[in-house]
Design a protein around this motif. Structure first.
Motif, short mmCIF file in Angstrom:
data_model
loop_
_atom_site.label_atom_id
_atom_site.label_comp_id
_atom_site.label_asym_id
_atom_site.label_seq_id
_atom_site.Cartn_x
_atom_site.Cartn_y
_atom_site.Cartn_z
N VAL A 39 0.86 -1.19 0.00
CA VAL A 39 0.00 0.00 0.00
C VAL A 39 0.89 1.24 0.00
N LYS A 40 0.61 2.17 -0.91
CA LYS A 40 1.37 3.41 -0.98
C LYS A 40 1.06 4.28 0.25
N PRO A 41 2.09 4.85 0.89
CA PRO A 41 1.91 5.59 2.15
C PRO A 41 0.89 6.73 2.11
N ASN A 42 0.70 7.41 1.00
CA ASN A 42 -0.23 8.54 0.95
C ASN A 42 -1.57 8.21 0.29
N SER A 43 -1.84 6.93 0.10
CA SER A 43 -3.09 6.52 -0.56
C SER A 43 -4.27 6.52 0.41
N MET A 44 -5.48 6.44 -0.16
CA MET A 44 -6.70 6.34 0.66
C MET A 44 -6.68 5.06 1.49
N GLU A 45 -6.17 3.99 0.88
CA GLU A 45 -6.10 2.70 1.59
C GLU A 45 -5.20 2.81 2.83
N ALA A 46 -4.08 3.52 2.69
CA ALA A 46 -3.17 3.73 3.82
C ALA A 46 -3.87 4.53 4.92
N LYS A 47 -4.62 5.53 4.51
CA LYS A 47 -5.36 6.37 5.47
C LYS A 47 -6.37 5.52 6.24
N THR A 48 -7.06 4.62 5.53
CA THR A 48 -8.04 3.73 6.16
C THR A 48 -7.38 2.80 7.16
N ILE A 49 -6.25 2.21 6.77
CA ILE A 49 -5.51 1.31 7.66
C ILE A 49 -5.07 2.06 8.92
N LYS A 50 -4.53 3.26 8.75
CA LYS A 50 -4.07 4.07 9.89
C LYS A 50 -5.24 4.40 10.83
N GLN A 51 -6.39 4.75 10.25
CA GLN A 51 -7.56 5.12 11.05
C GLN A 51 -8.05 3.94 11.88
N THR A 52 -8.12 2.76 11.27
CA THR A 52 -8.59 1.57 11.99
C THR A 52 -7.65 1.24 13.14
N ILE A 53 -6.35 1.27 12.91
CA ILE A 53 -5.40 0.99 13.98
C ILE A 53 -5.48 2.03 15.08
N LYS A 54 -5.65 3.30 14.70
CA LYS A 54 -5.78 4.38 15.69
C LYS A 54 -6.99 4.11 16.60
N GLU A 55 -8.14 3.78 15.99
CA GLU A 55 -9.34 3.50 16.79
C GLU A 55 -9.13 2.30 17.71
N CYS A 56 -8.41 1.29 17.22
CA CYS A 56 -8.14 0.10 18.03
C CYS A 56 -7.22 0.41 19.20
N GLU A 57 -6.31 1.35 19.03
CA GLU A 57 -5.34 1.67 20.09
C GLU A 57 -5.85 2.68 21.11
N GLU A 58 -6.90 3.42 20.77
CA GLU A 58 -7.43 4.40 21.72
C GLU A 58 -7.98 3.68 22.95
N PRO A 59 -7.83 4.28 24.15
CA PRO A 59 -8.39 3.64 25.34
C PRO A 59 -9.91 3.61 25.27
N GLY A 60 -10.50 2.60 25.88
CA GLY A 60 -11.96 2.49 25.92
C GLY A 60 -12.55 3.55 26.84
N ILE A 61 -13.84 3.80 26.67
CA ILE A 61 -14.50 4.74 27.58
C ILE A 61 -14.68 4.04 28.93
N LYS A 62 -15.02 4.80 29.96
CA LYS A 62 -15.17 4.25 31.31
C LYS A 62 -16.14 3.06 31.31
N GLY A 63 -15.69 1.94 31.87
CA GLY A 63 -16.54 0.76 31.97
C GLY A 63 -16.57 -0.11 30.72
#
Length: 198
Positions: A39-63
């Motif tokens: 995947v090319k670093p500046n492509s839409m696919e790269a952006k999607t991959i980065k976004q999914t990983i970011k959401e997975c790494e964010e801490p959960g809300i309380k509880g």
């Protein structure tokens, strides 16, 4: 109710656990991930991959206990440890693909007890599900029939405590309410899953 049940437009498959565990899944390893999938670093696919990983790494809300499953085995293991061994997976089923249409609700049934794990399919290079469990989520099976006779067994999830949610969450904007004031309920798309006690 006027609804349009959707499926993910880009079909992907689960990787076997042994394969998924060998592929990096971390924002710190982004160059290796993009290289692995060509995947090319500046492509839409790269952006999607980065976004999914970011959401997975964010801490959960309380509880909230959250986990991104990169294989079917890891999803089942997460659900086993949160709900016990006697569980079943339920998802929305629409008898045929239909555009936006009006449905009449024929029946509502609460699923099992209050414990449920909800898994949302993510946009990624292979199948990844964002799974989360809270004590303030209730799941329902809703039988419906559309104006054209299409039958649907929809899964509805109600979040009874939204006080820890981001105030900019789309649900608050659409419903014009504030966090923690009212339960937020929504139907799940066809390729999302609710796990409940059997």
């Amino acid at each position: 109710m006027t609804l349009h049940f959707t499926k993910t437009t880009t079909p992907t498959a689960f990787l076997p656990r042994q394969v998924a565990e060998k592929i990096p899944f971390s924002s710190k390893k982004m160059p290796q991930i993009l290289d692995y999938f060509s995947v090319k670093p500046n492509s839409m696919e790269a952006k999607t991959i980065k976004q999914t990983i970011k959401e997975c790494e964010e801490p959960g809300i309380k509880g909230e206990e959250k986990y991104c499953a990169t294989s079917l085995e890891s999803m089942v293991d997460f659900c086993y440890t949160r709900l016990g061994k006697s569980i079943q997976a339920i998802s929305t089923e629409v008898k045929k693909e239909t555009p936006l249409q009006t449905y009449t609700i024929e029946g509502v049934k609460k699923m099992a007890n209050d414990a449920a794990v909800v898994c949302h399919k993510q946009n990624y290079a292979y199948t990844v599900f964002y799974c989360h469990k809270t004590q303030t989520t209730k799941a329902y099976s809703v039988s419906m029939v559309g104006v054209d006779g299409t039958k649907a067994e929809a899964v509805a999830v109600c979040h009874t405590d939204t006080s820890g949610w981001n105030p900019k969450h789309l649900a608050f904007q659409v419903l014009k309410v504030k966090p923690g004031t009212v339960p937020i309920c929504h139907f799940l798309p066809e390729d999302h899953i609710v796990w409940v006690h059997n």
